[in-house]
Motif scaffolding. Structure first.
Motif, PDB file in Angstrom:
ATOM      1  N   GLU A 379       0.836  -1.204   0.000  1.00 14.33           N
ATOM      2  CA  GLU A 379       0.000   0.000   0.000  1.00 14.33           C
ATOM      3  C   GLU A 379       0.870   1.254   0.000  1.00 14.33           C
ATOM      4  O   GLU A 379       0.652   2.182  -0.792  1.00 14.33           O
ATOM      5  CB  GLU A 379      -0.917  -0.013   1.225  1.00 14.33           C
ATOM      6  CG  GLU A 379      -1.795   1.223   1.350  1.00 14.33           C
ATOM      7  CD  GLU A 379      -2.635   1.206   2.611  1.00 14.33           C
ATOM      8  OE1 GLU A 379      -2.621   2.221   3.342  1.00 14.33           O
ATOM      9  OE2 GLU A 379      -3.306   0.186   2.877  1.00 14.33           O
ATOM     10  N   THR A 380       1.866   1.284   0.879  1.00 13.12           N
ATOM     11  CA  THR A 380       2.752   2.450   0.969  1.00 13.12           C
ATOM     12  C   THR A 380       3.576   2.609  -0.305  1.00 13.12           C
ATOM     13  O   THR A 380       3.785   3.730  -0.781  1.00 13.12           O
ATOM     14  CB  THR A 380       3.701   2.316   2.179  1.00 13.12           C
ATOM     15  OG1 THR A 380       2.924   2.052   3.347  1.00 13.12           O
ATOM     16  CG2 THR A 380       4.492   3.587   2.387  1.00 13.12           C
ATOM     17  N   ALA A 381       4.032   1.495  -0.857  1.00 16.47           N
ATOM     18  CA  ALA A 381       4.811   1.548  -2.097  1.00 16.47           C
ATOM     19  C   ALA A 381       3.991   2.165  -3.224  1.00 16.47           C
ATOM     20  O   ALA A 381       4.492   2.998  -3.991  1.00 16.47           O
ATOM     21  CB  ALA A 381       5.277   0.145  -2.481  1.00 16.47           C
ATOM     22  N   LEU A 382       2.724   1.771  -3.333  1.00 17.02           N
ATOM     23  CA  LEU A 382       1.848   2.322  -4.366  1.00 17.02           C
ATOM     24  C   LEU A 382       1.582   3.804  -4.116  1.00 17.02           C
ATOM     25  O   LEU A 382       1.699   4.632  -5.032  1.00 17.02           O
ATOM     26  CB  LEU A 382       0.517   1.547  -4.388  1.00 17.02           C
ATOM     27  CG  LEU A 382      -0.586   2.105  -5.301  1.00 17.02           C
ATOM     28  CD1 LEU A 382      -0.118   2.162  -6.750  1.00 17.02           C
ATOM     29  CD2 LEU A 382      -1.852   1.248  -5.183  1.00 17.02           C
ATOM     30  N   ASN A 383       1.245   4.135  -2.878  1.00 24.29           N
ATOM     31  CA  ASN A 383       0.952   5.534  -2.544  1.00 24.29           C
ATOM     32  C   ASN A 383       2.132   6.444  -2.871  1.00 24.29           C
ATOM     33  O   ASN A 383       1.987   7.472  -3.530  1.00 24.29           O
ATOM     34  CB  ASN A 383       0.627   5.673  -1.052  1.00 24.29           C
ATOM     35  CG  ASN A 383      -0.684   5.009  -0.662  1.00 24.29           C
ATOM     36  OD1 ASN A 383      -1.525   4.735  -1.492  1.00 24.29           O
ATOM     37  ND2 ASN A 383      -0.840   4.747   0.623  1.00 24.29           N
ATOM     38  N   SER A 384       3.306   6.069  -2.388  1.00 26.21           N
ATOM     39  CA  SER A 384       4.472   6.947  -2.472  1.00 26.21           C
ATOM     40  C   SER A 384       5.004   7.070  -3.896  1.00 26.21           C
ATOM     41  O   SER A 384       5.338   8.171  -4.346  1.00 26.21           O
ATOM     42  CB  SER A 384       5.571   6.435  -1.538  1.00 26.21           C
ATOM     43  OG  SER A 384       6.548   7.424  -1.341  1.00 26.21           O
ATOM     44  N   SER A 385       5.067   5.956  -4.620  1.00 31.17           N
ATOM     45  CA  SER A 385       5.574   6.029  -5.996  1.00 31.17           C
ATOM     46  C   SER A 385       4.631   6.827  -6.889  1.00 31.17           C
ATOM     47  O   SER A 385       5.070   7.485  -7.838  1.00 31.17           O
ATOM     48  CB  SER A 385       5.786   4.619  -6.562  1.00 31.17           C
ATOM     49  OG  SER A 385       4.574   3.895  -6.598  1.00 31.17           O
ATOM     50  N   SER A 386       3.334   6.795  -6.577  1.00 32.71           N
ATOM     51  CA  SER A 386       2.355   7.567  -7.358  1.00 32.71           C
ATOM     52  C   SER A 386       2.582   9.069  -7.212  1.00 32.71           C
ATOM     53  O   SER A 386       2.287   9.836  -8.128  1.00 32.71           O
ATOM     54  CB  SER A 386       0.930   7.231  -6.921  1.00 32.71           C
ATOM     55  OG  SER A 386       0.632   5.880  -7.148  1.00 32.71           O
ATOM     56  N   ASP A 387       3.096   9.497  -6.059  1.00 30.21           N
ATOM     57  CA  ASP A 387       3.368  10.919  -5.857  1.00 30.21           C
ATOM     58  C   ASP A 387       4.357  11.427  -6.902  1.00 30.21           C
ATOM     59  O   ASP A 387       4.143  12.477  -7.526  1.00 30.21           O
ATOM     60  CB  ASP A 387       3.946  11.167  -4.455  1.00 30.21           C
ATOM     61  CG  ASP A 387       2.991  10.773  -3.343  1.00 30.21           C
ATOM     62  OD1 ASP A 387       1.785  10.616  -3.624  1.00 30.21           O
ATOM     63  OD2 ASP A 387       3.447  10.622  -2.192  1.00 30.21           O
ATOM     64  N   VAL A 388       5.443  10.682  -7.104  1.00 27.16           N
ATOM     65  CA  VAL A 388       6.446  11.079  -8.099  1.00 27.16           C
ATOM     66  C   VAL A 388       5.885  10.930  -9.509  1.00 27.16           C
ATOM     67  O   VAL A 388       6.080  11.796 -10.366  1.00 27.16           O
ATOM     68  CB  VAL A 388       7.727  10.237  -7.958  1.00 27.16           C
ATOM     69  CG1 VAL A 388       8.777  10.691  -8.975  1.00 27.16           C
ATOM     70  CG2 VAL A 388       8.289  10.347  -6.557  1.00 27.16           C
ATOM     71  N   LEU A 389       5.183   9.824  -9.750  1.00 24.65           N
ATOM     72  CA  LEU A 389       4.646   9.557 -11.090  1.00 24.65           C
ATOM     73  C   LEU A 389       3.730  10.682 -11.550  1.00 24.65           C
ATOM     74  O   LEU A 389       3.865  11.190 -12.674  1.00 24.65           O
ATOM     75  CB  LEU A 389       3.883   8.228 -11.088  1.00 24.65           C
ATOM     76  CG  LEU A 389       3.199   7.853 -12.409  1.00 24.65           C
ATOM     77  CD1 LEU A 389       4.240   7.632 -13.502  1.00 24.65           C
ATOM     78  CD2 LEU A 389       2.334   6.614 -12.238  1.00 24.65           C
ATOM     79  N   PHE A 390       2.806  11.099 -10.697  1.00 24.35           N
ATOM     80  CA  PHE A 390       1.844  12.124 -11.099  1.00 24.35           C
ATOM     81  C   PHE A 390       2.482  13.511 -11.174  1.00 24.35           C
ATOM     82  O   PHE A 390       2.084  14.342 -11.990  1.00 24.35           O
ATOM     83  CB  PHE A 390       0.646  12.124 -10.154  1.00 24.35           C
ATOM     84  CG  PHE A 390      -0.235  10.902 -10.291  1.00 24.35           C
ATOM     85  CD1 PHE A 390      -0.386  10.272 -11.510  1.00 24.35           C
ATOM     86  CD2 PHE A 390      -0.903  10.383  -9.206  1.00 24.35           C
ATOM     87  CE1 PHE A 390      -1.183   9.143 -11.653  1.00 24.35           C
ATOM     88  CE2 PHE A 390      -1.714   9.254  -9.322  1.00 24.35           C
ATOM     89  CZ  PHE A 390      -1.850   8.632 -10.547  1.00 24.35           C
TER      90      PHE A 390
END
Length: 403
Positions: A379-390
């Protein structure tokens, strides 16, 4: 010794982290009695990240806003829109997957000592209270909404200050960024300790009974990371999204998986944004904001576990209630606590939508803590990597529209 350190530093950080993971696994399997001196590496690494992140956010945001030139555009509106879209679609994925592959769970565990919010108003009230918190307590307690609010206000207040004052703030910002770089260089050793501690403390035996639920949860998160997020990125950028997606997963999600804290991963994401050549005025705000409100993984967790509870007790769920659940899971996810397992405490709130008692819902929270060894990490991996991606997506889309 100097040559060894030099050669080690020349290896890419990702490869060094992978080496740390492998060594951590081997140590946990061969000399588990070494727990005291190996585990401390992980706790020191996470502690260092959490310690530097609030100061980093405060000075970066203050510097970005106070030094912002009139007429210079940022991509914050687009990024916030992407955060909302990503979180809502993650909730949709969780709901649809739960209908296609209904899962029932054995309600045995208890979750004593945890207090879920009593309603959506309490979640919103907590968010607002965090915004107006005392700035010193906000930094001490790593309350990023409060830190952001004060950094933004101070940044605007300092826009008309003397250049020497702005230079001093910029120098503090640069110094904090350098400290972050030093901490990140120690990531391989910290993750070695975290891997060792996870295997030694939890093992994988406790996950077997809830394997089906865990597979559904992780499948939804992988689908969001590898299908939904790339699709959103493609729509905005009109180019192959996977090089960027895979890089964010490799360089952001990997560390977030082991730290299990979006807040602790803020320095890692800041460093990655700098590598990607993104606008510092934008990512210095969007990354800490994303760590607070961009919670696609939490939306998946809330929707899947709520519907698993409904299926377990035989509650019928119609399409309109499912739509409300999507919205509720997205809004609740934005208010999830930044600590490991924070999203689980919002499950009783979502369960109340179906008239499920708090006693039953809290048992599900207990199940969540059992599978949290992997669930919360992913969950944290998805949340955090999405911050950079977006953040990167908005930057690419902006450059595309201008040129």
């Amino acid at each position: 010794m100097k040559n060894i350190v030099h050669k080690w530093s020349q290896i890419s950080l990702v490869k060094r982290i992978l080496i740390g993971i492998i060594v951590g696994i081997l140590l946990a399997l061969t000399i588990p009695e070494a727990t005291s001196w190996v585990s401390i590496l992980g706790s020191l690494f996470v502690g260092a990240l959490k310690a530097v992140a609030p100061i980093l956010v405060l000075f970066l945001v203050m510097n970005a806003i106070s030094g912002h030139k009139a007429g210079k555009k940022t991509n914050m509106k687009t990024i916030i829109g992407l955060y909302v879209i990503g979180t809502v679609l993650a909730g949709v994925v969780g709901v649809v997957a739960s209908f296609l592959f209904p899962v029932s769970i054995t309600l045995k565990p208890s979750a004593e000592g945890v207090a879920p919010p009593e309603g959506i108003l309490e979640v919103i009230q907590t968010l607002l209270n965090n915004i107006v918190a005392n700035p010193v307590s906000a930094i001490i307690n790593a309350n990023y909404l409060g830190i952001l609010a004060w950094a933004i206000l101070l940044g605007f207040a300092l826009k008309k200050s003397a250049d020497s004052t702005k230079t001093m703030i910029a120098n503090f910002s640069d110094a904090t960024t350098n400290i972050v770089k030093w901490v990140i260089e120690l990531a391989p050793f910290g993750i070695l300790g975290l891997v060792f501690d996870a295997i030694y403390t939890n093992g994988l035996e406790t996950l077997v009974e809830y394997g089906q639920l865990l597979v559904l949860l992780l499948s939804c998160m992988f689908f969001v990371a590898l299908v939904i997020n790339p699709l959103i990125t493609f729509i905005y950028t009109r180019q192959n999204p996977y090089p960027l997606v895979l890089r964010t997963l490799r360089e952001s999600a990997l560390t977030a998986f082991f730290t299990r804290s979006s807040a602790a991963n803020i320095p890692v994401n800041m460093a990655l944004c700098e590598k990607l050549g993104l606008d510092k005025d934008t990512y210095s705000v969007s990354i800490p904001l994303g760590a607070t409100i961009n919670m696609a993984g939490a939306a998946v967790t809330i929707s899947v576990l709520t519907l698993a509870t409904a299926h377990t007790i035989g509650t019928d769920v119609d399409i309109w209630t499912a739509i409300i659940l999507v919205v509720l899971s997205a809004v609740s996810a934005a208010g999830a606590s930044g600590v490991p397992g924070g999203s689980l405490l919002l499950i009783p709130l979502a369960c109340s939508l179906f008239g499920i008692s708090n006693d039953i819902a809290m048992q599900v929270v207990g199940v969540g803590f059992i599978i949290g060894v992997l669930q919360d990490s992913c969950e944290t991996a998805l949340n955090s990597s999405s911050d950079v991606l977006f953040t990167a997506t908005a930057d690419i889309a902006n450059k595309r529209s201008q040129g």
